[in-house]
Design a protein around this motif. Structure first.
Motif, PDB file in Angstrom:
ATOM      1  N   VAL A  19       0.843  -1.197   0.000  1.00  0.00           N
ATOM      2  CA  VAL A  19       0.000   0.000   0.000  1.00  0.00           C
ATOM      3  C   VAL A  19       0.880   1.250   0.000  1.00  0.00           C
ATOM      4  O   VAL A  19       0.594   2.229  -0.697  1.00  0.00           O
ATOM      5  CB  VAL A  19      -0.948  -0.010   1.219  1.00  0.00           C
ATOM      6  N   GLY A  20       1.976   1.230   0.769  1.00  0.00           N
ATOM      7  CA  GLY A  20       2.859   2.390   0.840  1.00  0.00           C
ATOM      8  C   GLY A  20       3.488   2.720  -0.498  1.00  0.00           C
ATOM      9  O   GLY A  20       3.538   3.886  -0.909  1.00  0.00           O
ATOM     10  N   ALA A  21       3.988   1.692  -1.201  1.00  0.00           N
ATOM     11  CA  ALA A  21       4.616   1.920  -2.506  1.00  0.00           C
ATOM     12  C   ALA A  21       3.587   2.388  -3.529  1.00  0.00           C
ATOM     13  O   ALA A  21       3.874   3.251  -4.367  1.00  0.00           O
ATOM     14  CB  ALA A  21       5.305   0.647  -2.987  1.00  0.00           C
ATOM     15  N   ALA A  25       3.564   6.014  -5.657  1.00  0.00           N
ATOM     16  CA  ALA A  25       3.432   6.081  -7.105  1.00  0.00           C
ATOM     17  C   ALA A  25       2.242   6.928  -7.539  1.00  0.00           C
ATOM     18  O   ALA A  25       2.303   7.638  -8.545  1.00  0.00           O
ATOM     19  CB  ALA A  25       3.308   4.671  -7.678  1.00  0.00           C
ATOM     20  N   LEU A  26       1.154   6.865  -6.772  1.00  0.00           N
ATOM     21  CA  LEU A  26      -0.061   7.605  -7.129  1.00  0.00           C
ATOM     22  C   LEU A  26      -0.066   9.044  -6.629  1.00  0.00           C
ATOM     23  O   LEU A  26      -0.907   9.849  -7.038  1.00  0.00           O
ATOM     24  CB  LEU A  26      -1.292   6.882  -6.568  1.00  0.00           C
ATOM     25  N   GLY A  27       0.860   9.360  -5.723  1.00  0.00           N
ATOM     26  CA  GLY A  27       0.871  10.696  -5.134  1.00  0.00           C
ATOM     27  C   GLY A  27      -0.137  10.876  -4.028  1.00  0.00           C
ATOM     28  O   GLY A  27      -0.540  12.001  -3.722  1.00  0.00           O
ATOM     29  N   TYR A  28      -0.561   9.765  -3.403  1.00  0.00           N
ATOM     30  CA  TYR A  28      -1.513   9.803  -2.298  1.00  0.00           C
ATOM     31  C   TYR A  28      -0.810   9.430  -0.994  1.00  0.00           C
ATOM     32  O   TYR A  28       0.349   9.022  -0.984  1.00  0.00           O
ATOM     33  CB  TYR A  28      -2.656   8.802  -2.530  1.00  0.00           C
ATOM     34  N   THR A  29      -1.531   9.518   0.114  1.00  0.00           N
ATOM     35  CA  THR A  29      -1.040   8.973   1.373  1.00  0.00           C
ATOM     36  C   THR A  29      -1.443   7.500   1.452  1.00  0.00           C
ATOM     37  O   THR A  29      -2.435   7.076   0.820  1.00  0.00           O
ATOM     38  CB  THR A  29      -1.648   9.722   2.574  1.00  0.00           C
ATOM     39  N   PRO A  30      -0.723   6.683   2.230  1.00  0.00           N
ATOM     40  CA  PRO A  30      -1.124   5.279   2.383  1.00  0.00           C
ATOM     41  C   PRO A  30      -2.549   5.130   2.914  1.00  0.00           C
ATOM     42  O   PRO A  30      -3.279   4.230   2.490  1.00  0.00           O
ATOM     43  CB  PRO A  30      -0.092   4.727   3.368  1.00  0.00           C
ATOM     44  N   SER A  31      -2.952   6.008   3.824  1.00  0.00           N
ATOM     45  CA  SER A  31      -4.316   5.902   4.363  1.00  0.00           C
ATOM     46  C   SER A  31      -5.355   6.164   3.283  1.00  0.00           C
ATOM     47  O   SER A  31      -6.427   5.535   3.265  1.00  0.00           O
ATOM     48  CB  SER A  31      -4.505   6.873   5.529  1.00  0.00           C
ATOM     49  N   ALA A  32      -5.051   7.078   2.352  1.00  0.00           N
ATOM     50  CA  ALA A  32      -5.988   7.357   1.266  1.00  0.00           C
ATOM     51  C   ALA A  32      -6.153   6.148   0.353  1.00  0.00           C
ATOM     52  O   ALA A  32      -7.268   5.828  -0.080  1.00  0.00           O
ATOM     53  CB  ALA A  32      -5.534   8.567   0.462  1.00  0.00           C
ATOM     54  N   VAL A  33      -5.045   5.460   0.064  1.00  0.00           N
ATOM     55  CA  VAL A  33      -5.119   4.251  -0.769  1.00  0.00           C
ATOM     56  C   VAL A  33      -5.904   3.167  -0.037  1.00  0.00           C
ATOM     57  O   VAL A  33      -6.747   2.479  -0.629  1.00  0.00           O
ATOM     58  CB  VAL A  33      -3.706   3.759  -1.129  1.00  0.00           C
TER      59      VAL A  33
END
Length: 305
Positions: A19-21, A25-33
């Motif tokens: 999730v972190g990687a 790559a997406l330019g989001y925070t891990p919590s957002a993903v």
């Protein structure tokens, strides 16, 4: 109706592994993903991620859905490419992956020019090692990659990926001041046996090149120190702890105590831009490749010698 952005998040996790990687790559925070994946699980009434140690793994259903997401994202990319092509100017988001010294020594000027000349283009850069980045562009995780290969280890382009040469980057032998090679006009590869080597860790392109080169000359490398970043390698050489082979791009001025010695023949790594065939007509791709190639002569001319 499945949400495309949530499918994009799932696809990114499937490509990047965590999730972190994926968030990086997406330019989001891990919590957002994680929130996007959770919403997708509710939409599909399916468990998509399962805990595995400190990370997660995709369920069978998630892998199937991620494959469908990849197909949908490819269709969206084609539609965006056609629209951008009709407008005739670079626009939209362009994600770029580049290896460390290119991200440091070449991309800043290129990205600044693109931002200045094409304000409708939103470029996003991620630093990724070449052996990983080529797979990312093939899978649709990034739009364009700046990668490199070595003269003894060519970089194959996967099916569905096109490439263009940016330029050639030379590599020098760095030795501590007072080393027997210091002051030499050149050193032959056959003379490199018995040295204590400082290099990048196994699995990195530069490490693999060093191993192949020395073994090809009949020497088993004695690698005493390993580090990811070239400035660390140079600092270890300056401390008199060994010798290193380091490319010129992004290297910067050498500190006191380090001497640059040419090898004969000179090692060369070639820089490439790679992109998916389906996006080849996109003006943003064409303009970025043009800028990379236009900036390379100036970058290589300024590289330390």
């Amino acid at each position: 109706m499945l949400d495309l952005q949530r499918l994009r998040a799932l696809h990114a996790v499937s490509v990047h592994g965590t999730v972190g990687a994926a968030a990086t790559a997406l330019g989001y925070t891990p919590s957002a993903v994680s929130q996007q994946i959770a919403k997708l699980e509710r939409e599909t009434r399916t468990v998509l991620l399962e805990r595995e140690g400190r990370g997660v793994r995709l369920t069978d259903e998630a892998r199937q859905l991620a494959g469908t997401a990849r197909e949908l994202l490819a269709i969206v990319e084609r539609a965006e490419t056609e629209l951008e092509e009709r407008r005739g100017r670079p626009a939209g988001r362009l994600t770029i992956a580049a290896f460390a010294s290119a991200a440091r020594g070449l991309l800043p000027a290129v990205l600044a020019e693109l931002a200045r000349e094409h304000p409708a283009l939103d470029t996003r850069l991620t630093e990724v090692d070449p052996h990983l980045s080529v797979d990312l562009v093939a899978k649709g995780a990034v739009d364009l990659v700046v990668a490199h290969d070595w003269d003894i280890a060519p970089l194959p382009a996967p099916a569905g990926v096109e490439q263009a040469v940016i330029g050639d980057d030379l590599c020098d032998l760095l030795v501590p001041e007072g080393h027997p090679f210091a002051g030499r006009a050149a050193v032959r590869r056959a003379e490199l046996g018995g040295e204590r080597w400082i290099c990048q860790p196994p699995g990195r392109v530069c490490h693999d090149w060093l191993m192949r080169t020395l073994r090809g000359a009949g020497h088993e490398p004695d690698i005493v120190h390993q580090a990811d970043e070239n400035p660390t390698l140079v600092a270890l050489v300056a401390a008199g702890l060994g010798v290193a082979l380091i490319p010129r791009l992004g290297r910067g001025p050498l500190p006191p105590g380090v001497v640059e010695v040419p090898l004969d023949p000179m090692p060369v790594r070639r820089l490439y831009a790679l992109w998916r065939t389906g996006a080849a007509r996109r003006p943003a791709i064409a303009e970025t490749v043009r800028s990379l190639r236009a900036h390379w002569p100036g970058v290589s001319a300024r590289a330390p010698r």
